[in-house]
Design a protein around this motif. Structure first.
Motif, PDB file in Angstrom:
ATOM      1  N   GLY B 195      -9.028  11.993   9.519  1.00 41.15           N
ATOM      2  CA  GLY B 195      -7.916  11.669  10.408  1.00 41.15           C
ATOM      3  C   GLY B 195      -6.910  10.723   9.786  1.00 41.15           C
ATOM      4  O   GLY B 195      -5.706  10.876   9.982  1.00 41.15           O
ATOM      5  N   TYR B 196      -7.388   9.741   9.021  1.00 41.90           N
ATOM      6  CA  TYR B 196      -6.443   8.730   8.547  1.00 41.90           C
ATOM      7  C   TYR B 196      -5.409   9.329   7.598  1.00 41.90           C
ATOM      8  O   TYR B 196      -4.318   8.781   7.441  1.00 41.90           O
ATOM      9  CB  TYR B 196      -7.177   7.550   7.892  1.00 41.90           C
ATOM     10  CG  TYR B 196      -7.791   7.831   6.553  1.00 41.90           C
ATOM     11  CD1 TYR B 196      -7.025   7.804   5.395  1.00 41.90           C
ATOM     12  CD2 TYR B 196      -9.142   8.135   6.428  1.00 41.90           C
ATOM     13  CE1 TYR B 196      -7.581   8.063   4.164  1.00 41.90           C
ATOM     14  CE2 TYR B 196      -9.706   8.393   5.214  1.00 41.90           C
ATOM     15  CZ  TYR B 196      -8.921   8.355   4.073  1.00 41.90           C
ATOM     16  OH  TYR B 196      -9.474   8.629   2.854  1.00 41.90           O
ATOM     17  N   LEU B 198      -3.986  12.320   8.016  1.00 38.32           N
ATOM     18  CA  LEU B 198      -2.961  12.815   8.930  1.00 38.32           C
ATOM     19  C   LEU B 198      -2.151  11.641   9.475  1.00 38.32           C
ATOM     20  O   LEU B 198      -0.921  11.702   9.553  1.00 38.32           O
ATOM     21  CB  LEU B 198      -3.625  13.584  10.084  1.00 38.32           C
ATOM     22  CG  LEU B 198      -2.664  14.096  11.151  1.00 38.32           C
ATOM     23  CD1 LEU B 198      -1.737  15.148  10.574  1.00 38.32           C
ATOM     24  CD2 LEU B 198      -3.426  14.646  12.345  1.00 38.32           C
ATOM     25  N   GLY B 199      -2.854  10.557   9.816  1.00 38.04           N
ATOM     26  CA  GLY B 199      -2.180   9.373  10.329  1.00 38.04           C
ATOM     27  C   GLY B 199      -1.156   8.842   9.332  1.00 38.04           C
ATOM     28  O   GLY B 199      -0.016   8.538   9.697  1.00 38.04           O
ATOM     29  N   ARG B 201       0.262  10.496   6.914  1.00 35.11           N
ATOM     30  CA  ARG B 201       1.371  11.454   6.780  1.00 35.11           C
ATOM     31  C   ARG B 201       2.317  11.328   7.959  1.00 35.11           C
ATOM     32  O   ARG B 201       3.539  11.455   7.810  1.00 35.11           O
ATOM     33  CB  ARG B 201       0.824  12.872   6.705  1.00 35.11           C
ATOM     34  CG  ARG B 201       0.212  13.141   5.350  1.00 35.11           C
ATOM     35  CD  ARG B 201      -0.135  14.608   5.162  1.00 35.11           C
ATOM     36  NE  ARG B 201      -0.709  14.768   3.833  1.00 35.11           N
ATOM     37  CZ  ARG B 201      -1.725  15.561   3.546  1.00 35.11           C
ATOM     38  NH1 ARG B 201      -2.265  16.294   4.507  1.00 35.11           N
ATOM     39  NH2 ARG B 201      -2.180  15.643   2.322  1.00 35.11           N
ATOM     40  N   ALA B 202       1.748  11.065   9.146  1.00 37.73           N
ATOM     41  CA  ALA B 202       2.596  10.940  10.338  1.00 37.73           C
ATOM     42  C   ALA B 202       3.496   9.713  10.246  1.00 37.73           C
ATOM     43  O   ALA B 202       4.486   9.627  10.947  1.00 37.73           O
ATOM     44  CB  ALA B 202       1.724  10.859  11.591  1.00 37.73           C
ATOM     45  N   ARG B 203       3.137   8.761   9.389  1.00 39.47           N
ATOM     46  CA  ARG B 203       3.999   7.596   9.191  1.00 39.47           C
ATOM     47  C   ARG B 203       4.876   7.772   7.960  1.00 39.47           C
ATOM     48  O   ARG B 203       5.543   6.837   7.536  1.00 39.47           O
ATOM     49  CB  ARG B 203       3.158   6.333   9.022  1.00 39.47           C
ATOM     50  CG  ARG B 203       2.319   5.982  10.218  1.00 39.47           C
ATOM     51  CD  ARG B 203       1.748   4.586  10.100  1.00 39.47           C
ATOM     52  NE  ARG B 203       0.906   4.409   8.935  1.00 39.47           N
ATOM     53  CZ  ARG B 203      -0.382   4.690   8.890  1.00 39.47           C
ATOM     54  NH1 ARG B 203      -0.972   5.186   9.951  1.00 39.47           N
ATOM     55  NH2 ARG B 203      -1.072   4.492   7.807  1.00 39.47           N
ATOM     56  N   GLY B 204       4.822   8.960   7.389  1.00 43.39           N
ATOM     57  CA  GLY B 204       5.673   9.219   6.232  1.00 43.39           C
ATOM     58  C   GLY B 204       5.248   8.467   4.990  1.00 43.39           C
ATOM     59  O   GLY B 204       6.049   8.239   4.094  1.00 43.39           O
ATOM     60  N   VAL B 205       3.983   8.055   4.923  1.00 45.69           N
ATOM     61  CA  VAL B 205       3.502   7.382   3.715  1.00 45.69           C
ATOM     62  C   VAL B 205       3.593   8.358   2.549  1.00 45.69           C
ATOM     63  O   VAL B 205       3.303   9.547   2.701  1.00 45.69           O
ATOM     64  CB  VAL B 205       2.044   6.904   3.908  1.00 45.69           C
ATOM     65  CG1 VAL B 205       1.488   6.334   2.612  1.00 45.69           C
ATOM     66  CG2 VAL B 205       1.980   5.865   5.014  1.00 45.69           C
ATOM     67  N   LYS B 206       4.038   7.848   1.402  1.00 47.95           N
ATOM     68  CA  LYS B 206       4.209   8.725   0.246  1.00 47.95           C
ATOM     69  C   LYS B 206       2.887   9.363  -0.140  1.00 47.95           C
ATOM     70  O   LYS B 206       1.853   8.703  -0.167  1.00 47.95           O
ATOM     71  CB  LYS B 206       4.754   7.927  -0.946  1.00 47.95           C
ATOM     72  CG  LYS B 206       6.215   7.591  -0.792  1.00 47.95           C
ATOM     73  CD  LYS B 206       6.724   6.829  -2.001  1.00 47.95           C
ATOM     74  CE  LYS B 206       8.194   6.508  -1.816  1.00 47.95           C
ATOM     75  NZ  LYS B 206       8.623   5.404  -2.688  1.00 47.95           N
ATOM     76  N   TYR B 209       0.754   7.499  -2.565  1.00 47.22           N
ATOM     77  CA  TYR B 209      -0.051   6.388  -2.043  1.00 47.22           C
ATOM     78  C   TYR B 209      -1.297   6.923  -1.343  1.00 47.22           C
ATOM     79  O   TYR B 209      -2.373   6.367  -1.472  1.00 47.22           O
ATOM     80  CB  TYR B 209       0.736   5.552  -1.016  1.00 47.22           C
ATOM     81  CG  TYR B 209       1.940   4.813  -1.534  1.00 47.22           C
ATOM     82  CD1 TYR B 209       2.193   4.707  -2.894  1.00 47.22           C
ATOM     83  CD2 TYR B 209       2.821   4.197  -0.653  1.00 47.22           C
ATOM     84  CE1 TYR B 209       3.296   4.017  -3.352  1.00 47.22           C
ATOM     85  CE2 TYR B 209       3.925   3.502  -1.103  1.00 47.22           C
ATOM     86  CZ  TYR B 209       4.172   3.423  -2.449  1.00 47.22           C
ATOM     87  OH  TYR B 209       5.258   2.740  -2.886  1.00 47.22           O
ATOM     88  N   PHE B 213      -4.429   5.537  -3.480  1.00 44.03           N
ATOM     89  CA  PHE B 213      -4.964   4.291  -2.924  1.00 44.03           C
ATOM     90  C   PHE B 213      -5.909   4.528  -1.756  1.00 44.03           C
ATOM     91  O   PHE B 213      -6.628   3.631  -1.363  1.00 44.03           O
ATOM     92  CB  PHE B 213      -3.825   3.373  -2.482  1.00 44.03           C
ATOM     93  CG  PHE B 213      -2.889   3.025  -3.605  1.00 44.03           C
ATOM     94  CD1 PHE B 213      -3.388   2.673  -4.846  1.00 44.03           C
ATOM     95  CD2 PHE B 213      -1.517   3.080  -3.440  1.00 44.03           C
ATOM     96  CE1 PHE B 213      -2.547   2.367  -5.900  1.00 44.03           C
ATOM     97  CE2 PHE B 213      -0.663   2.776  -4.482  1.00 44.03           C
ATOM     98  CZ  PHE B 213      -1.179   2.421  -5.715  1.00 44.03           C
ATOM     99  N   ASN B 214      -5.853   5.715  -1.169  1.00 50.76           N
ATOM    100  CA  ASN B 214      -6.692   5.952   0.002  1.00 50.76           C
ATOM    101  C   ASN B 214      -7.759   6.992  -0.278  1.00 50.76           C
ATOM    102  O   ASN B 214      -8.942   6.699  -0.289  1.00 50.76           O
ATOM    103  CB  ASN B 214      -5.824   6.399   1.183  1.00 50.76           C
ATOM    104  CG  ASN B 214      -4.904   5.302   1.664  1.00 50.76           C
ATOM    105  OD1 ASN B 214      -5.320   4.426   2.400  1.00 50.76           O
ATOM    106  ND2 ASN B 214      -3.661   5.316   1.237  1.00 50.76           N
ATOM    107  N   LYS B 217      -9.876   6.475  -3.614  1.00 45.46           N
ATOM    108  CA  LYS B 217     -10.761   5.317  -3.481  1.00 45.46           C
ATOM    109  C   LYS B 217     -11.986   5.667  -2.634  1.00 45.46           C
ATOM    110  O   LYS B 217     -13.116   5.361  -3.011  1.00 45.46           O
ATOM    111  CB  LYS B 217      -9.997   4.154  -2.844  1.00 45.46           C
ATOM    112  CG  LYS B 217     -10.806   2.892  -2.829  1.00 45.46           C
ATOM    113  CD  LYS B 217     -10.157   1.809  -1.993  1.00 45.46           C
ATOM    114  CE  LYS B 217     -11.163   0.698  -1.760  1.00 45.46           C
ATOM    115  NZ  LYS B 217     -10.904  -0.051  -0.546  1.00 45.46           N
ATOM    116  N   ASN B 218     -11.753   6.315  -1.507  1.00 49.13           N
ATOM    117  CA  ASN B 218     -12.882   6.664  -0.643  1.00 49.13           C
ATOM    118  C   ASN B 218     -13.748   7.748  -1.251  1.00 49.13           C
ATOM    119  O   ASN B 218     -14.957   7.767  -1.068  1.00 49.13           O
ATOM    120  CB  ASN B 218     -12.378   7.114   0.730  1.00 49.13           C
ATOM    121  CG  ASN B 218     -11.774   5.970   1.516  1.00 49.13           C
ATOM    122  OD1 ASN B 218     -11.761   4.849   1.048  1.00 49.13           O
ATOM    123  ND2 ASN B 218     -11.266   6.257   2.687  1.00 49.13           N
TER     124      ASN B 218
END
Lengths: 315, 302
Positions: B195-196, B198-199, B201-206, B209, B213-214, B217-218
């Motif tokens: 989910g995160y 999609l979250g 992407r919904a905030r337009g995070v590049k 990144y 970074f997400n 890492k996970n």
């Protein structure tokens, strides 16, 4: 062209299943639109279609989404990314969907801001603290240093709201933002969303299963059923004088304090891969007449600011 | 951890105890002469081999604690000296093979996941299956043929120098990389479905990144465990590759010791393996904690 968001007979398909079957609505800046309807009727799909974030396999098969008059299907992927977060934002029912569990909340704020412009650490910090304070979240520094699992559900959902709003978008799409919260926190969240609207002029589309939330927040309400809007109008008119049998069934299903049992409606909406002739609700409708089965219904105004798609509306 | 090591010592010593031929026989017969039963008995008494199992075991354990693993039957040299000759070579080879694997497989696995079901993904998949199904000795011989004999770029065998290290490292890394690419791909795909993402992407995070970074890492969490296990295995020496490339490592030493029934050396080798696996797992657990704040949190709460 005063609408912020305009949806023109939008159709969305997942494979052969048509999840949205020609849905239209418009939203002006600073207005709040409440969307109700039972699970699986396409509410979430609608929000994701607007954001350009349909699940893989989903595509817009007809109609248009206009944001400030621009057809979003003509916008490039990179431009769409820049719109998301800064001009329009989406928040979810479950804050777990907003936050990466292994990174601090502060980093996720920073990452969001830096995706849309260059901010110095101080500048970003100021913005974030301001937004958190605006939502009455105490100790912004502690929150920003925390990992998502270290906050309570209510706190986290408010932080998620702050994160969705950090760049002060003109449009907030909220997918059941209060469903995971207890009644008190729910009331708080509703108040906060309205405060944000008043402060920043943000227009909001809010999906909720709670009629109470919709009644408190929304200027206008749309009732969705099987991929269509079946009733649409000013909140007061729709909720006090529901005309579509489905809206009435929804209202009757709300638990009451006066001891009367809520009444459930049997059956389920037709699955989206079925192409229903006539009214989709006919099979569950007590008012169903012969003509309901072979004529499809369109939204028609019954009075000013109140539209219904039913041949037997108000019977 | 400590109980595991104790268990290993018990089994290790027990196996040696029940195996045919003891130290007295081996050392006397190694001299070449046939000996009488009396001489053998006398030697057994001298070495303490006629004492009960428990006494012998604790005696052995005491010596082990002092780093004394006994003497090699074959050469009479202390086992520790024999081990420490091969150890640095094995560590060097294992380290370079592991490094190579990590450097190649993480970018390729990420690429395969991001380009899921495209030509790139399919080519990588085919490559992985080839790498997994090719036995290491075949690859080793092919590499020797091409780079050693035809191109004459690298030495055909041995040399513990940098040039001699390349071919065995590549051989070992090839098989490991093939498996790793699949694992990294699967882990990244799983994270991308969360989910995160999609979250974000919904905030337009590049997307950059989100990926580095997400998601990465996970996705590294399960990979860290895998790296630990693989590295442990490599540190145990890789007999086939070491023998083909004449690399004087632990695997080759162990095979030689086994074929000569040089039990003390085999025992020393087994103890080394056990210690390595325990240590590597510990390191993997620690890095897991560093990467995953929730594990950290749960431990602090407990």
């Amino acid at each position: 062209m005063s609408e912020l968001l305009r949806i023109d007979s939008l159709r969305v398909n997942y494979g052969r299943a048509e999840v949205l079957k020609g849905l239209s609505l418009e939203l002006r800046p600073g207005r709040i639109f409440g969307l109700v309807g039972e699970s699986g009727c396409g509410k979430t799909t609608l929000l994701r279609a607007v954001m350009g974030l349909l699940e893989s396999g989903g595509r817009i098969s007809g109609g248009r989404v206009l944001f400030e008059g621009r057809d979003l299907s003509t916008v490039s992927a990179e431009e769409m990314r820049r719109l998301r977060g800064s001009r329009m934002s989406l928040m979810f029912q479950n804050p777990g969907e907003s936050f990466n569990p292994t990174r601090t909340i502060g980093r996720q704020f920073l990452e969001t801001m830096r995706s849309h412009g260059s901010f110095s650490a101080n500048e970003a910090m100021e913005n974030i603290s301001g937004m958190l304070q605006c939502l009455d979240l105490k100790e912004p520094e502690r929150i920003l240093k925390s990992y998502p699992y270290e906050l309570s559900g209510g706190m986290l959902q408010r932080a998620a709201l702050a994160l969705a709003m950090i760049l002060k978008p003109d449009l907030l799409l909220a997918d059941e933002p209060t469903s995971a919260l207890d009644a008190i926190v729910q009331a708080q969240a509703v108040k906060e969303m309205m405060k944000l609207r008043d402060e920043f002029g943000t227009a909001i589309v809010v999906i909720s299963h709670s009629m109470g939330v919709v009644a408190r927040m929304a200027d206008q309400v749309g009732v969705m059923y099987a991929g269509r809007l079946v009733e649409y109008g000013d909140t007061g008119a729709v909720l006090s004088k529901p005309l579509h049998p489905y809206t009435r069934a929804l209202m009757a299903a709300v638990p009451r304090l006066d001891g009367r049992w809520p009444s459930a409606t049997d059956g389920a909406p037709p699955p989206p891969e079925h192409n229903v002739r006539g009214c989709g609700f006919a099979g569950r409708c007590q008012l169903c007449a012969a003509e309901c089965l072979d004529r499809s219904q369109v939204l028609e105004p019954v009075e000013a600011g109140h539209l219904v798609a039913c041949l037997r509306a108000g019977c | 951890m400590i109980p595991i090591l104790f268990g290993v010592t018990l089994i290790n010593f027990g196996l040696m105890y029940i195996s045919p031929g003891d130290a007295a026989e081996r050392t006397l017969i190694a001299d070449g002469a046939r000996v009488s039963a009396e001489v053998l008995e006398a030697r057994r008494a001298e070495l303490g081999l006629n004492r009960p199992f428990a006494v012998q075991y604790f005696h052995w354990l005491k010596n082990l604690a002092r780093g004394d693993l006994g003497e090699s039957y074959a050469t009479g040299r202390p086992v520790w000296a024999v081990l420490s000759e091969s150890l640095p070579n094995t560590v060097l080879l294992a380290g370079s093979a592991m490094l190579l694997t990590i450097l190649i497989s993480i970018p390729l696995g990420l690429l395969a996941a991001v380009r899921q079901n495209t030509a790139v993904d399919n080519i990588l998949r085919a490559g992985s299956f080839m790498g997994l199904s090719m036995p290491s000795f075949v690859l080793a011989l092919v590499l020797i043929y091409v780079f050693g004999l035809k191109l004459k770029l690298l030495p055909v065998v041995g040399g513990t120098g940098l040039k001699g290290l390349i071919l065995p490292s590549v051989t070992l890394a090839a098989a490991l990389t093939s498996g790793f690419v699949r694992q990294v791909r699967a882990a990244v795909l799983e994270e991308l479905g969360r989910g995160y993402v999609l979250g974000a992407r919904a905030r337009g995070v590049k997307e950059r990144y989100i990926l580095y970074f997400n998601v990465l890492k996970n996705a590294l969490l399960p990979i860290v465990t895998l790296i630990g296990i693989s590295f442990g295995r490599l540190l145990g020496g890789t007999a086939v590759v070491e023998i083909i490339f004449m690399w004087p490592g632990l695997g080759r030493m162990a095979v030689e010791a086994i074929s000569q029934r040089d039990y003390p050396v085999v025992q020393g080798y087994v103890m080394w393996m056990a210690a390595i696996f325990v240590a590597v797992n510990l390191v993997a657990d620690i890095s897991y904690r560093l990467l995953n704040p929730r594990v950290r949190y749960a431990d602090e709460a407990a």
